[in-house]
Design a protein around this motif. Sequence first.
Motif, PDB file in Angstrom:
ATOM      1  N   LYS A 107       2.398  11.073  -4.773  1.00 41.93           N
ATOM      2  CA  LYS A 107       2.544  11.654  -4.315  1.00 41.93           C
ATOM      3  C   LYS A 107       3.624  12.460  -4.045  1.00 41.93           C
ATOM      4  O   LYS A 107       3.589  13.992  -4.213  1.00 41.93           O
ATOM      5  N   GLN A 108       4.248  12.471  -3.111  1.00 40.98           N
ATOM      6  CA  GLN A 108       6.067  12.585  -2.263  1.00 40.98           C
ATOM      7  C   GLN A 108       6.790  13.163  -3.320  1.00 40.98           C
ATOM      8  O   GLN A 108       7.132  13.682  -3.533  1.00 40.98           O
ATOM      9  N   PHE A 110      -0.606  13.373   3.467  1.00 37.18           N
ATOM     10  CA  PHE A 110       0.600  13.323   3.052  1.00 37.18           C
ATOM     11  C   PHE A 110       1.170  12.015   4.320  1.00 37.18           C
ATOM     12  O   PHE A 110       2.142  11.058   3.886  1.00 37.18           O
ATOM     13  N   TYR A 112      -7.867   7.191   1.488  1.00 41.62           N
ATOM     14  CA  TYR A 112      -6.011   8.918   1.676  1.00 41.62           C
ATOM     15  C   TYR A 112      -7.410  10.058   1.549  1.00 41.62           C
ATOM     16  O   TYR A 112      -8.787  10.175   0.813  1.00 41.62           O
ATOM     17  N   GLU A 132      -4.541  12.864  -6.249  1.00 36.76           N
ATOM     18  CA  GLU A 132      -5.098  14.358  -6.258  1.00 36.76           C
ATOM     19  C   GLU A 132      -4.428  15.400  -7.644  1.00 36.76           C
ATOM     20  O   GLU A 132      -4.253  16.316  -7.379  1.00 36.76           O
ATOM     21  N   THR A 157      -0.803   7.655   5.013  1.00 35.09           N
ATOM     22  CA  THR A 157      -1.815   6.110   4.146  1.00 35.09           C
ATOM     23  C   THR A 157      -2.335   6.084   5.559  1.00 35.09           C
ATOM     24  O   THR A 157      -2.138   5.716   6.516  1.00 35.09           O
ATOM     25  N   THR A 165       5.803  20.167   1.058  1.00 35.52           N
ATOM     26  CA  THR A 165       4.598  20.757   0.735  1.00 35.52           C
ATOM     27  C   THR A 165       3.676  21.869   1.429  1.00 35.52           C
ATOM     28  O   THR A 165       3.951  21.896   3.018  1.00 35.52           O
ATOM     29  N   ASN A 188       0.407  -1.451  -0.478  1.00 36.13           N
ATOM     30  CA  ASN A 188      -0.156   0.085   0.062  1.00 36.13           C
ATOM     31  C   ASN A 188       0.401   1.052   0.006  1.00 36.13           C
ATOM     32  O   ASN A 188      -0.069   2.434   0.217  1.00 36.13           O
ATOM     33  N   GLN A 207      -0.320   0.036  -7.094  1.00 33.42           N
ATOM     34  CA  GLN A 207      -0.901   1.153  -6.764  1.00 33.42           C
ATOM     35  C   GLN A 207      -1.524   1.690  -7.813  1.00 33.42           C
ATOM     36  O   GLN A 207      -2.473   2.383  -7.972  1.00 33.42           O
ATOM     37  N   PRO A 230      -5.906   0.727   1.925  1.00 36.05           N
ATOM     38  CA  PRO A 230      -5.640   2.358   2.741  1.00 36.05           C
ATOM     39  C   PRO A 230      -6.423   3.124   2.045  1.00 36.05           C
ATOM     40  O   PRO A 230      -7.122   3.183   0.993  1.00 36.05           O
ATOM     41  N   ILE A 276       0.842   4.952  -3.896  1.00 31.38           N
ATOM     42  CA  ILE A 276       0.040   5.585  -3.678  1.00 31.38           C
ATOM     43  C   ILE A 276       0.913   7.588  -3.319  1.00 31.38           C
ATOM     44  O   ILE A 276       1.735   8.429  -3.455  1.00 31.38           O
ATOM     45  N   VAL A 277       1.326   7.035  -2.127  1.00 32.06           N
ATOM     46  CA  VAL A 277       2.114   7.970  -0.775  1.00 32.06           C
ATOM     47  C   VAL A 277       3.499   7.981  -1.649  1.00 32.06           C
ATOM     48  O   VAL A 277       4.152   9.749  -1.581  1.00 32.06           O
ATOM     49  N   LYS A 328      -1.961  14.425  -9.265  1.00 28.70           N
ATOM     50  CA  LYS A 328      -0.202  14.636  -8.477  1.00 28.70           C
ATOM     51  C   LYS A 328       0.558  13.727  -9.851  1.00 28.70           C
ATOM     52  O   LYS A 328       1.944  14.374  -9.712  1.00 28.70           O
ATOM     53  N   GLU A 377       4.830  15.791  -5.194  1.00 27.27           N
ATOM     54  CA  GLU A 377       5.120  17.527  -4.594  1.00 27.27           C
ATOM     55  C   GLU A 377       6.078  17.888  -3.746  1.00 27.27           C
ATOM     56  O   GLU A 377       6.724  18.784  -4.181  1.00 27.27           O
ATOM     57  N   ARG A 378       7.328  17.062  -4.562  1.00 24.07           N
ATOM     58  CA  ARG A 378       8.346  17.243  -3.781  1.00 24.07           C
ATOM     59  C   ARG A 378       9.317  17.905  -4.946  1.00 24.07           C
ATOM     60  O   ARG A 378      10.689  18.351  -5.024  1.00 24.07           O
ATOM     61  N   GLN A 379       9.160  17.133  -6.630  1.00 21.83           N
ATOM     62  CA  GLN A 379       9.513  17.364  -7.930  1.00 21.83           C
ATOM     63  C   GLN A 379      10.847  17.180  -7.934  1.00 21.83           C
ATOM     64  O   GLN A 379      11.621  17.528  -7.758  1.00 21.83           O
ATOM     65  N   ARG A 437      12.353  20.652  -0.228  1.00 22.25           N
ATOM     66  CA  ARG A 437      10.959  21.342  -0.771  1.00 22.25           C
ATOM     67  C   ARG A 437      10.314  20.717  -0.012  1.00 22.25           C
ATOM     68  O   ARG A 437       9.972  18.989  -0.347  1.00 22.25           O
TER      69      ARG A 437
END
Lengths: 412, 285
Positions: free
Chosen positions: A255-256, B205, B116, A283, B207, B133, A248, A272, B114, A251-252, A285, A259-261, B131
């Motif tokens: 995203k990270q 940010f 979100y 979202e 899970t 968020t 799982n 996932q 999970p 996704i995290v 991303k 978001e942190r490019q 960087r």
Amino acid sequence: MVIKRKKKGIGFALSMILILSVFLAACNSDSDSGSSDGDNETIKVGIIGAFQLAAGKEIKDAAELAVKEINENGGVLGKKLEAVYADTKANPEEGRAVVERLLYQDEVDFIVGEHRSEVALAVQPVIMESKKIFVNTGSASPLVTEAVKEDYEFNKYTFRPMMDSTQLGEGFLNQFAQMVETEGYEKVALIAETAVWVDPIVETFEKQFGDKVVLVERPATDTEDFSIELSKLKDSGAEVAMTLFSANQGIVFAKQWAERQIPVEITGYNVQAQSPEFWNQTEGKANGLLTWKHGVRSEITEKSIPFWDNFTEDYGRTPGPYTGITAYDGVLVMADAINKAGTVNSVELVKTLESETFVGASGNIKFREDHGYTIGEDFVPFTYIQWQDGEMGVVGPESVATDEIIKPEWIK
Amino acid sequence: MVADIIVFGAIWTAIYSMIALGFSLIFGVAKIMNLSHGAFFMFACYAAYYLSSSGLGLFWVALGAIVITIILAIVSYLGIIKPMRNSLTQVLILTFAFAMFLEQIIVITFGPEPRYVPSMLEGGMSILGVRVTHQQVLAFVITIVLILFLWWLLSRTNMGRIIRAVSQDREMASMLGINAEKIFIFVMGLSAAFAAVAGLLVAPFLTVTPAMGWSPILAAFTIVVLGGLGNVWGTLIGAFIVAYAEMITSYAFNPQLKEAVTFTIMILALMYRPNGLFSKGVSDA
């Protein structure tokens, strides 16, 4: 007074436990099994999987679609195909219990499904004992088919129209090597979960890419925050990274990463990211993230696009984890084999399954000697998708690709 | 690499502080070792997930999740903890059982997969070249604000004086006409609110899973052992030590050693400073 209060507290605690027990018992007895009408006008297939999990739900939905389509086209040997569903709850003990019920109470003619290797390996001997066909459509453990080689007479009823972990490893490494060569990358990284199935791939990766490897990270399967791994990835100067995530964490991570490019292209396997919900869950991303996905909307066979479109129409979502298309193919292959053999007799069916080539939605299915199947462009291609503006673009291999690979906007 | 450690260490110090402060507060005032505190954190995440899926606006999602978690905490206090409060062991076992109970309810209701929660703020920014968020920055800022609020509440208000009085000598406070039971309920709600806010801030940010409450409760437990149970400022220093020890170990060695470091700190603290670095009752300084 204190005693009275304590009694009240104990009473409350016991009531809570009682309520929970009754609740859980009720849930456990809420069988997903269909009814058995006991007549001979139907051919019965047992569908097994952990239906409360996404991969298991996909098995159930895709199998249901296959059964519906087969019945709409005249059934099997002129009889209606009836599915009996049994939830193994991702538990080997539960798996054995529900499979015994399918075999001896519901009297199914064959069984399809199960994506958890530990459950598949637990139910395999039970099904073999009954001499019924077991089409395992999700477990990647080589042990399932090794059993056929080791004791053919006992295990010959096992077939797996699905890649094993060795084939998966080869597929991931080939795609990665091709990407490195095409783009001329000099620095590569690997972020692979800590799991036994990943170990041989990590070993081969390090040997194959040698001096180009600047980072190898092995996060736990339950990692909830990738801040550290992503900082290390950025610092490593890698241009592309292979991820291997079967739990799982995908996704995290995605995203990270976005978001942190982090200026590193991501490919490999992210379970996932194979789901249609992935775009919303990240979202929006994850634009530009690549992953292996078994079963794509491309004209691999004449059944591939209809499967995708009919599934989408019936369930209001596009097909997700690989377990759906393999379960769909599993049911289709069995129906085809029964029609060809003219019987549900398992010994005859083994002969037919061993000798024939079947057309599935994922490709042309030809079983090997160990009852695994052959992959490659003429059989079942190793397909990759890339998330592009909310859609799964089919980007590989070239023979089935419908879209070009793009780079995430912060890498351009 | 050093900048990464500084920035992410600060963010996790804030998150750990928020979780551990609620855990420490209820022990400091009511001597309740509430092992269901992590479950409240998890419950708030699911409440936020459920409310946001229902299409409610951000403000109502946050408010609703916090209120529901506070109600749950107060009901658990009145139904389970209060009748057993005189026995630390029984409270430990009951709150542990209640945490398991909540986890099972969540598994049955939402499934084991999970979930979100969408971010409250989009985008990111660069701090010391790292960087992060906006959501992470928000978590940090709100934690600072809430810590200042707690300090103000405990040291500058009449309610704070009453809370401290009950913490220091419940019998004496009762003789002076203070209804200690009401204070316990208030502090239980406040403690749960801290867990809920922490959940709401980190859910986007992380899970969200039914078991997500256990890891924070272990970190909180270590932090309050280190900082001294019931000591607000000690808790903050404990959070700082645990967060940075985890970050440094993860960067220098292996992220998988993170929890091993937390447990090592707990063992060392229990062996050499069993009452914590700055142990005393609930204090404002």
